[in-house]
Scaffold this active site. Structure first.
Site, PDB file in Angstrom:
ATOM      1  N   HIS A  98      10.298 -18.424  10.791  1.00 49.69           N
ATOM      2  CA  HIS A  98       9.109 -17.802  11.387  1.00 49.69           C
ATOM      3  C   HIS A  98       8.243 -18.764  12.203  1.00 49.69           C
ATOM      4  O   HIS A  98       7.326 -18.328  12.901  1.00 49.69           O
ATOM      5  CB  HIS A  98       8.278 -17.098  10.307  1.00 49.69           C
ATOM      6  CG  HIS A  98       7.676 -15.815  10.764  1.00 49.69           C
ATOM      7  ND1 HIS A  98       7.296 -14.804   9.903  1.00 49.69           N
ATOM      8  CD2 HIS A  98       7.361 -15.357  12.013  1.00 49.69           C
ATOM      9  CE1 HIS A  98       6.787 -13.807  10.601  1.00 49.69           C
ATOM     10  NE2 HIS A  98       6.815 -14.112  11.883  1.00 49.69           N
ATOM     11  N   ASP A 145      12.030 -10.768   5.511  1.00 45.52           N
ATOM     12  CA  ASP A 145      11.756 -10.846   4.073  1.00 45.52           C
ATOM     13  C   ASP A 145      10.635  -9.905   3.634  1.00 45.52           C
ATOM     14  O   ASP A 145      10.366  -9.759   2.432  1.00 45.52           O
ATOM     15  CB  ASP A 145      11.547 -12.290   3.592  1.00 45.52           C
ATOM     16  CG  ASP A 145      10.218 -12.920   3.997  1.00 45.52           C
ATOM     17  OD1 ASP A 145       9.251 -12.196   4.281  1.00 45.52           O
ATOM     18  OD2 ASP A 145      10.152 -14.172   4.010  1.00 45.52           O
ATOM     19  N   HIS A 178       7.029 -22.969   8.612  1.00 41.59           N
ATOM     20  CA  HIS A 178       7.211 -21.506   8.667  1.00 41.59           C
ATOM     21  C   HIS A 178       6.202 -20.754   7.785  1.00 41.59           C
ATOM     22  O   HIS A 178       6.116 -19.526   7.871  1.00 41.59           O
ATOM     23  CB  HIS A 178       8.673 -21.098   8.363  1.00 41.59           C
ATOM     24  CG  HIS A 178       9.070 -21.117   6.924  1.00 41.59           C
ATOM     25  ND1 HIS A 178      10.039 -20.278   6.415  1.00 41.59           N
ATOM     26  CD2 HIS A 178       8.653 -21.881   5.893  1.00 41.59           C
ATOM     27  CE1 HIS A 178      10.203 -20.535   5.119  1.00 41.59           C
ATOM     28  NE2 HIS A 178       9.374 -21.496   4.784  1.00 41.59           N
ATOM     29  N   GLU A 233      13.856 -14.913  10.288  1.00 39.01           N
ATOM     30  CA  GLU A 233      14.214 -15.271   8.905  1.00 39.01           C
ATOM     31  C   GLU A 233      15.487 -14.605   8.382  1.00 39.01           C
ATOM     32  O   GLU A 233      15.715 -14.572   7.170  1.00 39.01           O
ATOM     33  CB  GLU A 233      13.040 -15.041   7.932  1.00 39.01           C
ATOM     34  CG  GLU A 233      11.794 -15.870   8.229  1.00 39.01           C
ATOM     35  CD  GLU A 233      11.859 -17.332   7.771  1.00 39.01           C
ATOM     36  OE1 GLU A 233      12.877 -17.728   7.159  1.00 39.01           O
ATOM     37  OE2 GLU A 233      10.898 -18.084   8.056  1.00 39.01           O
ATOM     38  N   ASP A 292       5.607  -9.101   6.761  1.00 39.86           N
ATOM     39  CA  ASP A 292       6.009 -10.293   6.017  1.00 39.86           C
ATOM     40  C   ASP A 292       5.756 -10.107   4.525  1.00 39.86           C
ATOM     41  O   ASP A 292       4.781  -9.474   4.137  1.00 39.86           O
ATOM     42  CB  ASP A 292       5.160 -11.480   6.515  1.00 39.86           C
ATOM     43  CG  ASP A 292       5.898 -12.799   6.486  1.00 39.86           C
ATOM     44  OD1 ASP A 292       6.416 -13.160   5.429  1.00 39.86           O
ATOM     45  OD2 ASP A 292       5.940 -13.465   7.543  1.00 39.86           O
ATOM     46  N   HIS A 326       5.090 -12.810   2.885  1.00 38.45           N
ATOM     47  CA  HIS A 326       4.118 -13.899   2.738  1.00 38.45           C
ATOM     48  C   HIS A 326       3.033 -13.730   3.789  1.00 38.45           C
ATOM     49  O   HIS A 326       3.212 -12.986   4.753  1.00 38.45           O
ATOM     50  CB  HIS A 326       4.819 -15.240   2.917  1.00 38.45           C
ATOM     51  CG  HIS A 326       6.116 -15.344   2.141  1.00 38.45           C
ATOM     52  ND1 HIS A 326       7.322 -14.906   2.663  1.00 38.45           N
ATOM     53  CD2 HIS A 326       6.379 -15.784   0.895  1.00 38.45           C
ATOM     54  CE1 HIS A 326       8.276 -15.085   1.765  1.00 38.45           C
ATOM     55  NE2 HIS A 326       7.733 -15.606   0.670  1.00 38.45           N
TER      56      HIS A 326
HETATM   57 MN   LIG Z   1       7.122 -15.149   7.673  1.00 40.52          MN
END
Ligand SMILES: [Mn+2]
Length: 307
Positions: free
Chosen positions: A103, A236, A147, A279, A130, A132
């Site tokens: 990312h 992800d 990232h 990713e 995301d 995260h």
């Molecule tokens: Mn990310």
């Protein structure tokens, strides 16, 4: 009579995993191409140009001091190239589709798209999907991996070398950013997120409101005073059940249909001007499942619908 130009999609591959400590996302562009990206975009009625891959150094050849810097120098060079190419595609009136890569490449794509809009005195909005928050800074990050920082960088904070990609300062305004599907956030990063001023929706928010409502609110935020939208889709964000081929899997993620609905609704705004899928890590994939999903999500973002 309305004259419509033929629509053209330009693919930019960024085979880098230098932003992550877990290796393998550098193979993402190859896996996504092998999953018939070109053919399926053409079947949707677009002309397609593949610009090939941006140059990325071989990780094992990079000097140790550069590795210890978490590859800051090479990532800056990569992002400079990605920014320039993304801007060129938009200037040509075409749709940049960037395939990653970890990312950290989002620093390049968003800076390039932002440069295009800013050169016309316009602004852009940003939809970020995301698991995260990716809003760490060098001081908040437990790992230092870049990232985990790109959202901070495009909001104008972090390594100055990265903030300066595509011109000085923030590339998007916080009120025009929507972060969707988050569920794993570092302790200090939580404070960064809360004070950032962006709109964000956790998986719990999606559970409670439903994804359609979350997208309506996201689209309202990213559209306010802007002329285009970039979608930065970290695969992800999708549950590992459907997207096992990632470097940092987190359970409790988006369902397959929720992931598609994000891209379908983004397309239906008529102002999704660029997108990236990042990713995809073939070293962790089961078969080509995650690469195939990446292609399908791109198609939804380009207007593929069930009927
Ligand atoms: Mn990310």
């Amino acid at each position: 009579m309305q004259v419509t130009r033929p629509k053209k999609v330009e693919i930019i591959g960024v085979p880098s995993d230098l932003g992550a400590n877990i290796r393998g996302a550098n193979m993402g562009p190859a896996a996504i191409r092998i999953a018939d990206l070109k053919k399926k975009i053409q079947e949707l009625g677009y002309a397609e140009i593949d610009r090939g891959d941006v140059a990325v150094p071989v990780r094992d050849q990079v000097p140790q001091e550069v590795a210890q810097s978490k590859y800051l120098g090479p990532i800056k060079t990569i992002c400079d190239q990605v920014a320039a190419q993304t801007q060129q595609v938009l200037e040509a009136g075409n749709i940049p589709v960037i395939i990653g890569g970890d990312h950290s490449i989002g620093i390049g794509t968003i800076s390039g798209a932002s440069s295009y809009f800013r050169s016309q005195g316009k602004k852009m909005g940003l939809i970020w999907v995301d698991a995260h928050a990716d809003i760490n800074t060098p001081t908040s990050s437990p790992s230092g991996n870049i990232h985990g920082m790109p959202l901070s960088v495009v909001l104008g904070q972090g390594h100055p070398e990265l903030v300066s990609v595509g011109g000085p300062g923030a590339k998007v305004e916080p009120q025009n950013v929507a972060l969707i599907a988050i569920r794993t956030i570092d302790a200090l990063e939580r404070e960064q997120l809360k004070k950032s001023g962006i709109t964000y929706f956790t998986m719990r928010d999606i559970d409670e409101k439903g994804l359609a409502k979350v997208m309506q609110e996201s689209i309202a935020a990213v559209s306010k005073g802007t002329d285009g939208i970039h979608a930065s889709f970290d695969i992800d964000g999708v549950d590992p059940l459907y997207a096992p081929g990632v470097s940092t899997p987190c359970t409790g993620g988006l369902s397959l249909r929720e992931a598609h609905l994000i891209m379908e609704m983004a397309f239906e705004t008529g102002r999704l001007t660029s997108m990236e899928i990042v990713e995809v890590n073939p070293a962790h994939d089961q078969g080509s499942q995650t690469a195939i999903l990446a292609v399908e999500l791109i198609l939804s973002g380009l207007g593929k619908s069930i009927v």
